[in-house]
Design an enzyme around this catalytic site. Structure first.
Site, PDB file in Angstrom:
ATOM      1  N   LYS A  68      42.497  40.432  43.490  1.00  0.00           N
ATOM      2  CA  LYS A  68      43.576  39.507  43.121  1.00  0.00           C
ATOM      3  C   LYS A  68      44.696  39.527  44.170  1.00  0.00           C
ATOM      4  O   LYS A  68      45.379  38.525  44.380  1.00  0.00           O
ATOM      5  CB  LYS A  68      44.126  39.859  41.746  1.00  0.00           C
ATOM      6  CG  LYS A  68      43.208  39.438  40.601  1.00  0.00           C
ATOM      7  CD  LYS A  68      43.273  37.922  40.364  1.00  0.00           C
ATOM      8  CE  LYS A  68      42.467  37.493  39.168  1.00  0.00           C
ATOM      9  NZ  LYS A  68      42.595  36.071  38.858  1.00  0.00           N
TER      10      LYS A  68
ATOM     11  N   TYR B  57      39.361  45.011  41.028  1.00  0.00           N
ATOM     12  CA  TYR B  57      39.975  43.806  40.455  1.00  0.00           C
ATOM     13  C   TYR B  57      41.356  43.578  41.080  1.00  0.00           C
ATOM     14  O   TYR B  57      41.675  42.472  41.539  1.00  0.00           O
ATOM     15  CB  TYR B  57      40.100  43.954  38.934  1.00  0.00           C
ATOM     16  CG  TYR B  57      40.924  42.858  38.284  1.00  0.00           C
ATOM     17  CD1 TYR B  57      40.399  41.586  38.089  1.00  0.00           C
ATOM     18  CD2 TYR B  57      42.243  43.093  37.877  1.00  0.00           C
ATOM     19  CE1 TYR B  57      41.165  40.574  37.497  1.00  0.00           C
ATOM     20  CE2 TYR B  57      43.008  42.089  37.296  1.00  0.00           C
ATOM     21  CZ  TYR B  57      42.461  40.835  37.104  1.00  0.00           C
ATOM     22  OH  TYR B  57      43.213  39.840  36.536  1.00  0.00           O
TER      23      TYR B  57
ATOM     24  N   THR C  27      48.336  38.694  38.937  1.00  0.00           N
ATOM     25  CA  THR C  27      48.372  39.662  37.831  1.00  0.00           C
ATOM     26  C   THR C  27      49.275  40.854  38.126  1.00  0.00           C
ATOM     27  O   THR C  27      49.458  41.234  39.298  1.00  0.00           O
ATOM     28  CB  THR C  27      46.933  40.183  37.569  1.00  0.00           C
ATOM     29  OG1 THR C  27      47.006  41.397  36.830  1.00  0.00           O
ATOM     30  CG2 THR C  27      46.178  40.476  38.847  1.00  0.00           C
TER      31      THR C  27
ATOM     32  N   GLU D 122      48.352  43.679  37.771  1.00  0.00           N
ATOM     33  CA  GLU D 122      47.487  44.707  38.385  1.00  0.00           C
ATOM     34  C   GLU D 122      47.745  44.810  39.892  1.00  0.00           C
ATOM     35  O   GLU D 122      47.336  45.785  40.521  1.00  0.00           O
ATOM     36  CB  GLU D 122      46.008  44.396  38.131  1.00  0.00           C
ATOM     37  CG  GLU D 122      45.579  44.609  36.686  1.00  0.00           C
ATOM     38  CD  GLU D 122      45.535  46.069  36.258  1.00  0.00           C
ATOM     39  OE1 GLU D 122      45.018  46.898  37.017  1.00  0.00           O
ATOM     40  OE2 GLU D 122      46.029  46.366  35.158  1.00  0.00           O
TER      41      GLU D 122
HETATM   42  P1  NDP Z   1      39.049  35.594  30.688  1.00  0.00           P
HETATM   43  O1  NDP Z   1      38.256  36.747  31.154  1.00  0.00           O
HETATM   44  O2  NDP Z   1      39.207  35.356  29.230  1.00  0.00           O
HETATM   45  O3  NDP Z   1      38.432  34.252  31.324  1.00  0.00           O
HETATM   46  C1  NDP Z   1      37.901  34.232  32.617  1.00  0.00           C
HETATM   47  C2  NDP Z   1      37.281  32.872  32.844  1.00  0.00           C
HETATM   48  O4  NDP Z   1      36.729  32.807  34.169  1.00  0.00           O
HETATM   49  C3  NDP Z   1      36.134  32.540  31.877  1.00  0.00           C
HETATM   50  O5  NDP Z   1      36.197  31.164  31.548  1.00  0.00           O
HETATM   51  C4  NDP Z   1      34.910  32.816  32.724  1.00  0.00           C
HETATM   52  O6  NDP Z   1      33.774  32.101  32.337  1.00  0.00           O
HETATM   53  C5  NDP Z   1      35.405  32.299  34.065  1.00  0.00           C
HETATM   54  N1  NDP Z   1      34.595  32.741  35.186  1.00  0.00           N
HETATM   55  C6  NDP Z   1      34.293  34.006  35.548  1.00  0.00           C
HETATM   56  N2  NDP Z   1      33.511  34.007  36.638  1.00  0.00           N
HETATM   57  C7  NDP Z   1      33.300  32.709  36.966  1.00  0.00           C
HETATM   58  C8  NDP Z   1      32.570  32.069  37.983  1.00  0.00           C
HETATM   59  N3  NDP Z   1      31.903  32.760  38.901  1.00  0.00           N
HETATM   60  N4  NDP Z   1      32.564  30.692  38.034  1.00  0.00           N
HETATM   61  C9  NDP Z   1      33.247  29.985  37.101  1.00  0.00           C
HETATM   62  N5  NDP Z   1      33.961  30.544  36.099  1.00  0.00           N
HETATM   63  C10 NDP Z   1      33.991  31.899  36.044  1.00  0.00           C
HETATM   64  O7  NDP Z   1      40.497  35.699  31.383  1.00  0.00           O
HETATM   65  P2  NDP Z   1      41.923  35.232  30.820  1.00  0.00           P
HETATM   66  O8  NDP Z   1      41.820  33.877  30.262  1.00  0.00           O
HETATM   67  O9  NDP Z   1      42.494  36.335  30.029  1.00  0.00           O
HETATM   68  O10 NDP Z   1      42.754  35.186  32.184  1.00  0.00           O
HETATM   69  C11 NDP Z   1      42.795  34.015  32.990  1.00  0.00           C
HETATM   70  C12 NDP Z   1      43.097  34.423  34.426  1.00  0.00           C
HETATM   71  O11 NDP Z   1      44.332  35.125  34.467  1.00  0.00           O
HETATM   72  C13 NDP Z   1      42.052  35.338  35.038  1.00  0.00           C
HETATM   73  O12 NDP Z   1      41.974  35.009  36.404  1.00  0.00           O
HETATM   74  C14 NDP Z   1      42.654  36.726  34.876  1.00  0.00           C
HETATM   75  O13 NDP Z   1      42.191  37.606  35.864  1.00  0.00           O
HETATM   76  C15 NDP Z   1      44.139  36.412  35.052  1.00  0.00           C
HETATM   77  N6  NDP Z   1      45.058  37.298  34.369  1.00  0.00           N
HETATM   78  C16 NDP Z   1      44.906  37.562  33.032  1.00  0.00           C
HETATM   79  C17 NDP Z   1      45.804  38.381  32.399  1.00  0.00           C
HETATM   80  C18 NDP Z   1      45.687  38.667  30.948  1.00  0.00           C
HETATM   81  O14 NDP Z   1      46.348  39.580  30.458  1.00  0.00           O
HETATM   82  N7  NDP Z   1      44.902  37.919  30.187  1.00  0.00           N
HETATM   83  C19 NDP Z   1      46.933  38.996  33.119  1.00  0.00           C
HETATM   84  C20 NDP Z   1      47.057  38.543  34.487  1.00  0.00           C
HETATM   85  C21 NDP Z   1      46.133  37.746  35.075  1.00  0.00           C
HETATM   86  P3  NDP Z   1      32.727  32.703  31.251  1.00  0.00           P
HETATM   87  O15 NDP Z   1      33.257  32.274  29.911  1.00  0.00           O
HETATM   88  O16 NDP Z   1      31.453  32.032  31.633  1.00  0.00           O
HETATM   89  O17 NDP Z   1      32.690  34.183  31.414  1.00  0.00           O
HETATM   90  P1  GDP Z   2      43.979  45.813  31.859  1.00  0.00           P
HETATM   91  O1  GDP Z   2      45.436  46.167  31.775  1.00  0.00           O
HETATM   92  O2  GDP Z   2      43.734  44.480  32.498  1.00  0.00           O
HETATM   93  O3  GDP Z   2      43.142  46.883  32.436  1.00  0.00           O
HETATM   94  O4  GDP Z   2      43.545  45.554  30.316  1.00  0.00           O
HETATM   95  P2  GDP Z   2      42.680  46.414  29.296  1.00  0.00           P
HETATM   96  O5  GDP Z   2      42.988  45.886  27.947  1.00  0.00           O
HETATM   97  O6  GDP Z   2      41.240  46.453  29.691  1.00  0.00           O
HETATM   98  O7  GDP Z   2      43.235  47.899  29.447  1.00  0.00           O
HETATM   99  C1  GDP Z   2      44.605  48.193  29.232  1.00  0.00           C
HETATM  100  C2  GDP Z   2      44.789  49.706  29.276  1.00  0.00           C
HETATM  101  O8  GDP Z   2      44.143  50.274  28.143  1.00  0.00           O
HETATM  102  C3  GDP Z   2      44.203  50.407  30.501  1.00  0.00           C
HETATM  103  O9  GDP Z   2      45.133  51.342  30.974  1.00  0.00           O
HETATM  104  C4  GDP Z   2      42.980  51.127  29.947  1.00  0.00           C
HETATM  105  O10 GDP Z   2      42.641  52.337  30.630  1.00  0.00           O
HETATM  106  C5  GDP Z   2      43.465  51.456  28.555  1.00  0.00           C
HETATM  107  N1  GDP Z   2      42.380  51.741  27.611  1.00  0.00           N
HETATM  108  C6  GDP Z   2      42.282  52.841  26.821  1.00  0.00           C
HETATM  109  N2  GDP Z   2      41.158  52.799  26.115  1.00  0.00           N
HETATM  110  C7  GDP Z   2      40.529  51.654  26.435  1.00  0.00           C
HETATM  111  C8  GDP Z   2      39.299  51.070  25.999  1.00  0.00           C
HETATM  112  O11 GDP Z   2      38.576  51.610  25.184  1.00  0.00           O
HETATM  113  N3  GDP Z   2      38.987  49.856  26.548  1.00  0.00           N
HETATM  114  C9  GDP Z   2      39.802  49.241  27.450  1.00  0.00           C
HETATM  115  N4  GDP Z   2      39.456  48.034  27.930  1.00  0.00           N
HETATM  116  N5  GDP Z   2      40.939  49.775  27.899  1.00  0.00           N
HETATM  117  C10 GDP Z   2      41.305  50.973  27.392  1.00  0.00           C
END
Ligand code: NDP
Ligand code: GDP
Length: 338
Positions: free
Chosen positions: A155, A151, A127, A129
């Protein structure tokens, strides 16, 4: 028929990746952790025929026994390890479960591949992050890491674990350093989905206003469907490597709020600063957006913008959906879904 395992299949990216792999003729398996509702998360939005094609395995990624048995039994051609505690804000209050899932879970998967299925190609969901308090701008594969949350730290451990296993044991393991990507399937606590839902509620008079945290943070937001294509492409290369996927453009949270309201034909004007900032409907002066410090983070990632030129030159990948189109897709979906 190629086999693929997606951990985290019930999340946002799992939804798009399942569809992509099925369309390419893969046998798709998903690791799903049990919950009291036996809910399949985003997979419930797939049509019934598509959903039935996915082979579900119940298990938590932190459960070594489950992970080893599954990988040893099927010896997948490809594994997409997406499962994570993915919400930055929660990682501050729940650091232990974040580390256990994101570090321990990742170790379980990569180690099971090493021991029982070394020909499997593995994708790890790293990520932007990792860059956190970004040291240079834009960020690419050579930019130093400086995570700013449990987080991000977890990662980073996953990223280095994957790199180390690749180098030490000659395994095909890649990390995608993906910048924020959003979609209709985004989880509700993430800021984009929260804004879209808040703006629609306010426009329909369901709520007077909604509250938000840091409006000044900037993110490089792409569309999830574009990004899962990049994940797959990484695993089709002759050699494993790590790649940034990003749009190369960033916007503030305030810009996202403005754009969501614009789709709803409401123009905002902003007044005040910091915790006193408010977003008003320009037409009638009503306050529609307020800042609540409850949503601030103990340490913030202020400004991310990615440089995906390596992905473009090596993978032929680039992001297709632009900022306005992304916001509009999310708003339009939610308007229909409510
Ligand atoms: P989501 O939060 O939508 O999905 C996370 C998934 O992981 C869900 O299916 C969740 O299951 C599962 N999960 C969490 N804990 C466990 C566990 N202990 N055992 C099995 N499954 C588990 O994330 P995204 O789809 O958005 O992202 C996919 C990956 O990419 C993640 O690793 C995220 O950190 C990473 N990522 C995402 C970005 C983004 O902008 N979306 C950017 C960069 C990286 P459940 O439904 O049960 O909660
Ligand atoms: P992130 O980039 O994985 O932390 O994704 P988020 O969507 O959770 O947050 C993106 C940015 O939005 C971060 O800088 C947060 O601090 C900012 N942010 C501002 N207000 C909010 C809020 O109400 N909820 C969340 N989730 N993020 C917020």
């Amino acid at each position: 028929m190629k086999t693929a395992l997606i951990t985290g299949i019930t999340g946002q990216d799992g939804y798009f990746l399942s569809k992509l792999l099925l369309s390419k003729g893969y046998e798709v398996h998903g690791l799903v952790r049990r919950n009291s509702q036996m809910s399949y998360g985003t997979l419930r939005s797939l049509d019934e025929e598509t959903f039935k094609k996915i082979k579900i395995h119940w298990g938590d990624v932190t459960d070594h026994t489950v992970v080893v048995k599954l990988i040893n039994d099927v010896k997948f051609d490809e594994i997409y390890h997406l499962a994570a505690q993915s919400f930055v804000a929660l990682s501050f209050t729940n650091p232990q479960v974040t580390y256990e899932t994101n570090i321990g879970g990742t170790l379980n998967v990569v180690n099971a591949v090493k021991e029982f299925s070394p020909k499997t190609r593995l994708y790890f969901a790293a990520t932007s992050e990792l860059y956190g308090k970004a040291q240079t701008k834009p960020q690419n594969e050579a930019t130093p890491f400086y995570p700013r949350s449990p987080y991000g730290v977890s990662k980073l451990a996953g990223f280095w674990t994957v790199k180390n296993y690749r180098e030490a044991y000659d395994l095909f393991m890649c990390s995608g350093i993906l910048f924020n990507h959003e979609s209709e399937m985004r989880g509700e606590e993430f800021v984009t989905k929260k804004i879209v839902k808040g703006a629609i509620d306010v426009s329909r008079g369901k709520r007077e206003f909604f509250e938000i945290g840091n409006l000044n943070a900037r993110r490089d937001w792409g569309y999830a469907d574009d990004y899962v294509e990049g994940m797959w492409t990484m695993l089709q290369q002759p050699a494993p490597d790590d790649f940034v996927l990003a749009t190369g453009e960033n916007h503030s949270i305030r810009d996202f709020v403005d754009m969501a309201f614009k789709r709803l034909k409401i123009e905002l004007s902003w007044e005040g600063e910091g915790v006193n900032e408010i977003g008003k409907n320009k037409a009638d002066g009503r306050v529609l957006v307020k800042v609540n410090p409850e949503f601030f983070r103990p340490s913030e990632v202020e400004d991310l913008i990615g440089d995906a030129s390596k992905a473009k030159s090596v993978l032929g990948w680039s992001s297709k959906v632009g900022f306005e189109e992304l916001v509009n897709k999310m708003v339009d979906y939610e308007l229909g879904a409510i």
